[in-house]
Design an enzyme around this catalytic site. Structure first.
Site, PDB file in Angstrom:
ATOM      1  N   ASP A 137      -4.526   3.790  -1.668  1.00  0.00           N
ATOM      2  CA  ASP A 137      -5.609   4.155  -0.736  1.00  0.00           C
ATOM      3  C   ASP A 137      -6.002   5.609  -0.919  1.00  0.00           C
ATOM      4  O   ASP A 137      -5.242   6.508  -0.564  1.00  0.00           O
ATOM      5  CB  ASP A 137      -5.147   3.904   0.708  1.00  0.00           C
ATOM      6  CG  ASP A 137      -5.191   2.431   1.049  1.00  0.00           C
ATOM      7  OD1 ASP A 137      -4.160   1.892   1.504  1.00  0.00           O
ATOM      8  OD2 ASP A 137      -6.250   1.819   0.838  1.00  0.00           O
ATOM      9  N   ASP A 153      -6.903  -5.998   4.063  1.00  0.00           N
ATOM     10  CA  ASP A 153      -6.196  -4.710   4.077  1.00  0.00           C
ATOM     11  C   ASP A 153      -6.261  -4.119   5.485  1.00  0.00           C
ATOM     12  O   ASP A 153      -7.339  -3.841   5.994  1.00  0.00           O
ATOM     13  CB  ASP A 153      -6.904  -3.782   3.076  1.00  0.00           C
ATOM     14  CG  ASP A 153      -6.349  -2.379   3.055  1.00  0.00           C
ATOM     15  OD1 ASP A 153      -6.899  -1.558   2.302  1.00  0.00           O
ATOM     16  OD2 ASP A 153      -5.377  -2.090   3.783  1.00  0.00           O
ATOM     17  N   MET A 164     -11.929  -5.388   4.990  1.00  0.00           N
ATOM     18  CA  MET A 164     -11.047  -4.522   5.770  1.00  0.00           C
ATOM     19  C   MET A 164     -10.782  -5.171   7.124  1.00  0.00           C
ATOM     20  O   MET A 164     -11.717  -5.618   7.794  1.00  0.00           O
ATOM     21  CB  MET A 164     -11.689  -3.153   5.965  1.00  0.00           C
ATOM     22  CG  MET A 164     -11.777  -2.312   4.692  1.00  0.00           C
ATOM     23  SD  MET A 164     -10.181  -1.986   3.933  1.00  0.00           S
ATOM     24  CE  MET A 164      -9.426  -0.936   5.179  1.00  0.00           C
ATOM     25  N   HIS A 218      -1.290  -1.089  -4.196  1.00  0.00           N
ATOM     26  CA  HIS A 218      -2.586  -0.722  -3.610  1.00  0.00           C
ATOM     27  C   HIS A 218      -2.558   0.772  -3.305  1.00  0.00           C
ATOM     28  O   HIS A 218      -1.643   1.264  -2.634  1.00  0.00           O
ATOM     29  CB  HIS A 218      -2.829  -1.530  -2.335  1.00  0.00           C
ATOM     30  CG  HIS A 218      -4.187  -1.355  -1.743  1.00  0.00           C
ATOM     31  ND1 HIS A 218      -5.298  -1.990  -2.226  1.00  0.00           N
ATOM     32  CD2 HIS A 218      -4.608  -0.589  -0.712  1.00  0.00           C
ATOM     33  CE1 HIS A 218      -6.356  -1.646  -1.503  1.00  0.00           C
ATOM     34  NE2 HIS A 218      -5.964  -0.803  -0.577  1.00  0.00           N
ATOM     35  N   MET A 257      -8.322   8.641   0.058  1.00  0.00           N
ATOM     36  CA  MET A 257      -9.142   9.061   1.191  1.00  0.00           C
ATOM     37  C   MET A 257      -9.574  10.513   1.008  1.00  0.00           C
ATOM     38  O   MET A 257      -8.748  11.373   0.661  1.00  0.00           O
ATOM     39  CB  MET A 257      -8.332   8.926   2.484  1.00  0.00           C
ATOM     40  CG  MET A 257      -7.860   7.516   2.726  1.00  0.00           C
ATOM     41  SD  MET A 257      -6.851   7.436   4.213  1.00  0.00           S
ATOM     42  CE  MET A 257      -6.431   5.692   4.169  1.00  0.00           C
ATOM     43  N   SER A 266       0.842  -1.198   0.000  1.00  0.00           N
ATOM     44  CA  SER A 266       0.000   0.000   0.000  1.00  0.00           C
ATOM     45  C   SER A 266       0.876   1.247   0.000  1.00  0.00           C
ATOM     46  O   SER A 266       1.655   1.465   0.934  1.00  0.00           O
ATOM     47  CB  SER A 266      -0.894   0.031   1.240  1.00  0.00           C
ATOM     48  OG  SER A 266      -1.468   1.321   1.364  1.00  0.00           O
ATOM     49  N   MET A 307     -11.914   5.239  -0.610  1.00  0.00           N
ATOM     50  CA  MET A 307     -12.567   5.466   0.680  1.00  0.00           C
ATOM     51  C   MET A 307     -13.129   6.886   0.618  1.00  0.00           C
ATOM     52  O   MET A 307     -12.612   7.827   1.236  1.00  0.00           O
ATOM     53  CB  MET A 307     -11.562   5.302   1.827  1.00  0.00           C
ATOM     54  CG  MET A 307     -11.147   3.850   2.026  1.00  0.00           C
ATOM     55  SD  MET A 307      -9.651   3.646   2.996  1.00  0.00           S
ATOM     56  CE  MET A 307      -8.434   3.742   1.693  1.00  0.00           C
ATOM     57  N   HIS A 340      -8.327   1.880  -4.154  1.00  0.00           N
ATOM     58  CA  HIS A 340      -9.306   1.683  -3.075  1.00  0.00           C
ATOM     59  C   HIS A 340      -9.916   3.040  -2.724  1.00  0.00           C
ATOM     60  O   HIS A 340      -9.264   3.857  -2.076  1.00  0.00           O
ATOM     61  CB  HIS A 340      -8.566   1.057  -1.887  1.00  0.00           C
ATOM     62  CG  HIS A 340      -9.410   0.857  -0.666  1.00  0.00           C
ATOM     63  ND1 HIS A 340      -8.853   0.499   0.545  1.00  0.00           N
ATOM     64  CD2 HIS A 340     -10.748   0.930  -0.451  1.00  0.00           C
ATOM     65  CE1 HIS A 340      -9.816   0.383   1.448  1.00  0.00           C
ATOM     66  NE2 HIS A 340     -10.968   0.642   0.865  1.00  0.00           N
TER      67      HIS A 340
HETATM   68  C1  DX5 Z   1      -6.564   1.897   5.963  1.00  0.00           C
HETATM   69  C2  DX5 Z   1      -5.562   1.640   4.877  1.00  0.00           C
HETATM   70  C3  DX5 Z   1      -4.463   0.773   5.450  1.00  0.00           C
HETATM   71  C4  DX5 Z   1      -3.298   0.593   4.512  1.00  0.00           C
HETATM   72  C5  DX5 Z   1      -2.382  -0.500   5.004  1.00  0.00           C
HETATM   73  O1  DX5 Z   1      -7.525   2.770   5.504  1.00  0.00           O
HETATM   74  O2  DX5 Z   1      -6.204   1.000   3.791  1.00  0.00           O
HETATM   75  O3  DX5 Z   1      -5.033  -0.464   5.773  1.00  0.00           O
HETATM   76  O4  DX5 Z   1      -3.767   0.225   3.281  1.00  0.00           O
HETATM   77  O5  DX5 Z   1      -1.965  -0.166   6.250  1.00  0.00           O
HETATM   78  P1  DX5 Z   1      -0.940  -1.064   7.097  1.00  0.00           P
HETATM   79  O6  DX5 Z   1      -0.520  -2.241   6.239  1.00  0.00           O
HETATM   80  O7  DX5 Z   1       0.196  -0.154   7.397  1.00  0.00           O
HETATM   81  O8  DX5 Z   1      -1.722  -1.497   8.280  1.00  0.00           O
HETATM   82 ZN    ZN Z   2      -6.843  -0.005   1.134  1.00  0.00          ZN
END
Ligand code: DX5
Ligand code: ZN
Length: 228
Positions: free
Chosen positions: A33, A174, A136, A31, A35, A6, A67, A65
């Site tokens: 993320d 994740d 998740m 990946h 947000m 990620s 969010m 992803h």
């Molecule tokens: C949460 C993110 C995290 C990220 C991975 O919103 O989606 O889960 O991808 O985080 P680690 O692997 O550092 O927990």
């Molecule tokens: Zn993610």
């Protein structure tokens, strides 16, 4: 088994070279993320950053992803930016079905994510339409959180439905994925592993990915039957 570092956990001052590092280190996917500060209490990066990173990791599958509270306005920008798959959250309710169709119509892989508090039954209506289900294992918003073990039965249930309904969506996890939790998730039926802290925060990312992939493989119940 798919290992998907990620980018959220990467050095934000060097995202292009960090993506290249993940590719050199043997990652299968990257990946991303996304947000928006509304769906989750954090803001990460947008389509322009993904587009800037894309040429530095040409071989990686970009797993985006979202969010975000209004993913409808973000689908085309992220497809333009180089997304190979777009994941939206089942918590968006009535808007999920049209969103999945729109991602499919844009010619990208379709992913559906579910947060820890949401009942796994919420994804049942969509299982025949998706290429990937993301369970998740932390509450979304931040990297570096602790794995929520109570999510394991949801992974098992999603795997059981996949087999019973003869579907072939990928089962992704994740949040808090490391060499201990990857074993538990693989054993529960996951086959696609997002890890930020456990991979990007390691000097030798190649060794970290190799180890995580090996542990996932060793805990894959479908392979256990093949072992003599
Ligand atoms: C949460 C993110 C995290 C990220 C991975 O919103 O989606 O889960 O991808 O985080 P680690 O692997 O550092 O927990
Ligand atoms: Zn993610």
């Amino acid at each position: 088994m798919i290992i998907a570092p990620s980018l959220l956990a990467a050095d934000f001052t060097r995202l292009g070279s960090e993506a290249a590092r993940a590719q050199r280190a043997g990652a299968d996917w990257l990946h991303l993320d996304i947000m928006d500060g509304q769906f989750v209490p954090n803001i990460s990066f947008g389509p322009d950053v993904v587009a800037a990173v894309r040429p530095h990791a040409k071989k990686l599958f970009f797993d985006v992803h979202l969010m975000c509270l209004k993913p409808e306005i973000l689908l085309e920008p992220f497809v333009e930016a180089g997304a190979d798959e777009i994941i939206v959250h089942v918590e968006l309710g009535e808007r999920v079905a049209p969103l999945l169709w729109k991602i499919r119509a844009l010619g990208r892989k379709v992913g559906l994510a579910i947060n820890p508090p949401t009942s796994i039954a919420a994804v049942l209506p969509f299982l025949g339409q998706i290429d990937l289900l993301l369970v998740m294992t932390v509450n979304p918003g931040f990297g570096g959180q602790s794995f929520i073990h109570e999510c394991l039965p949801k992974i098992q249930q999603a795997d059981a439905w996949r087999r019973a309904k003869k579907l072939n969506y990928r089962l992704e996890v994740d949040g808090g994925i490391n060499n201990q939790t990857v074993a538990e998730c693989a054993h529960a039926g996951a086959d696609t592993f997002v890890a930020g802290t456990a991979l990007f925060h390691r000097r030798n990312m190649k060794a970290a990915i190799k180890k995580m992939r090996q542990i996932a493989h060793d805990n894959d119940p479908t392979l256990a039957d093949l072992k003599v």
